[in-house]
Design an enzyme around this catalytic site. Sequence first.
Site, PDB file in Angstrom:
ATOM      1  N   ARG A  33      -1.181  -9.389 -10.214  1.00  0.00           N
ATOM      2  CA  ARG A  33      -1.189  -8.316  -9.313  1.00  0.00           C
ATOM      3  C   ARG A  33      -1.000  -7.078 -10.400  1.00  0.00           C
ATOM      4  O   ARG A  33      -0.477  -6.940 -11.102  1.00  0.00           O
ATOM      5  CB  ARG A  33       0.219  -8.072  -8.455  1.00  0.00           C
ATOM      6  CG  ARG A  33       0.288  -9.228  -7.327  1.00  0.00           C
ATOM      7  CD  ARG A  33      -0.812  -9.189  -6.346  1.00  0.00           C
ATOM      8  NE  ARG A  33      -0.639  -9.511  -5.271  1.00  0.00           N
ATOM      9  CZ  ARG A  33      -1.860  -9.842  -4.274  1.00  0.00           C
ATOM     10  NH1 ARG A  33      -2.991  -9.335  -4.424  1.00  0.00           N
ATOM     11  NH2 ARG A  33      -1.230 -10.260  -3.027  1.00  0.00           N
ATOM     12  N   GLU A  66     -13.611 -13.360  -3.677  1.00  0.00           N
ATOM     13  CA  GLU A  66     -12.782 -12.321  -3.631  1.00  0.00           C
ATOM     14  C   GLU A  66     -12.099 -12.177  -4.788  1.00  0.00           C
ATOM     15  O   GLU A  66     -11.121 -11.311  -4.984  1.00  0.00           O
ATOM     16  CB  GLU A  66     -11.851 -12.351  -2.337  1.00  0.00           C
ATOM     17  CG  GLU A  66     -12.641 -12.195  -0.984  1.00  0.00           C
ATOM     18  CD  GLU A  66     -11.830 -12.215   0.080  1.00  0.00           C
ATOM     19  OE1 GLU A  66     -10.588 -12.228  -0.119  1.00  0.00           O
ATOM     20  OE2 GLU A  66     -12.151 -12.547   1.338  1.00  0.00           O
ATOM     21  N   GLU A  78      -2.364  13.024  -0.846  1.00  0.00           N
ATOM     22  CA  GLU A  78      -3.096  11.961  -1.047  1.00  0.00           C
ATOM     23  C   GLU A  78      -2.472  10.954  -0.372  1.00  0.00           C
ATOM     24  O   GLU A  78      -1.285  10.463  -0.431  1.00  0.00           O
ATOM     25  CB  GLU A  78      -3.359  11.702  -2.502  1.00  0.00           C
ATOM     26  CG  GLU A  78      -4.312  12.464  -3.139  1.00  0.00           C
ATOM     27  CD  GLU A  78      -3.238  13.752  -3.781  1.00  0.00           C
ATOM     28  OE1 GLU A  78      -2.141  13.571  -4.139  1.00  0.00           O
ATOM     29  OE2 GLU A  78      -3.739  15.071  -3.767  1.00  0.00           O
ATOM     30  N   GLU A 127       0.206   1.668   4.888  1.00  0.00           N
ATOM     31  CA  GLU A 127       0.166   0.105   5.252  1.00  0.00           C
ATOM     32  C   GLU A 127       1.520   0.026   6.337  1.00  0.00           C
ATOM     33  O   GLU A 127       2.546   0.575   6.027  1.00  0.00           O
ATOM     34  CB  GLU A 127       0.695  -0.516   3.995  1.00  0.00           C
ATOM     35  CG  GLU A 127       0.617  -1.934   4.611  1.00  0.00           C
ATOM     36  CD  GLU A 127       0.871  -2.817   3.076  1.00  0.00           C
ATOM     37  OE1 GLU A 127      -0.071  -3.299   2.704  1.00  0.00           O
ATOM     38  OE2 GLU A 127       2.020  -2.643   2.358  1.00  0.00           O
ATOM     39  N   GLU A 183      -4.790 -16.696   6.646  1.00  0.00           N
ATOM     40  CA  GLU A 183      -4.334 -16.499   5.160  1.00  0.00           C
ATOM     41  C   GLU A 183      -3.658 -17.889   4.655  1.00  0.00           C
ATOM     42  O   GLU A 183      -3.522 -18.276   3.613  1.00  0.00           O
ATOM     43  CB  GLU A 183      -3.512 -15.236   5.132  1.00  0.00           C
ATOM     44  CG  GLU A 183      -4.171 -14.036   5.375  1.00  0.00           C
ATOM     45  CD  GLU A 183      -5.344 -13.975   4.123  1.00  0.00           C
ATOM     46  OE1 GLU A 183      -5.223 -14.198   3.006  1.00  0.00           O
ATOM     47  OE2 GLU A 183      -6.266 -12.933   4.502  1.00  0.00           O
TER      48      GLU A 183
END
Length: 204
Positions: free
Chosen positions: A72, A156, A45, A133, A106
């Site tokens: 987080r 968001e 995966e 990533e 950002e």
Amino acid sequence: MADFKRSDVEIDEDRAAWRGFFQVREYRLRHRLYKGGWGRWLSRELFVRGPAVGVLPYDPVLDCILQVEQFRVGAMNRSASPWIAELVAGIIDKPDESPEDVARREALEEAGIDIQEMEAIAEYYSSPGGSDEYFYLYCGRANLATAGGFFGLAEEGEDICAKVMSFTDAMAMLDAGQVSSAHNLIALQWLRLNRDALRQRWLA
């Protein structure tokens, strides 16, 4: 070591196993072996995140850095607190945006600051055993004299606290083992090694 390439991997099946806020793909694949030949077919995966960027805002005049703190989910079951101090960071999700463009966008969204010069620190895979990533890491010059406060995009679900701290306090936090984000750890260690040369360039 063997000089393996992408052509040394065969994919028999590639399908979306999950689509939500992120995506997980499931592969049936095999790859060549160091001892020669092909390995057996494997099921793997892949957590699909794509490229991302992080920037450590640094003010060479005040000798301060900025950190952003937010909830987080990945730290929810392991840490005493899942609110983690991190770099300004974001995903590169538009083909016409450079990593530097995303870092500056950002920084404005997460901390209300403008990034000026940027110094490349490193590029690397964050966790290639299960995620694609690829991370671009920078140190960015910023005026932090009036920085700090609460930021983030409500649409968001972001709730971000931006905090300014002295270089000395940041290094004390690092030495005390209080930095739990890998990107942040790398950037702060880099700043420790390169701070004097960076200040000479940026204050010249």
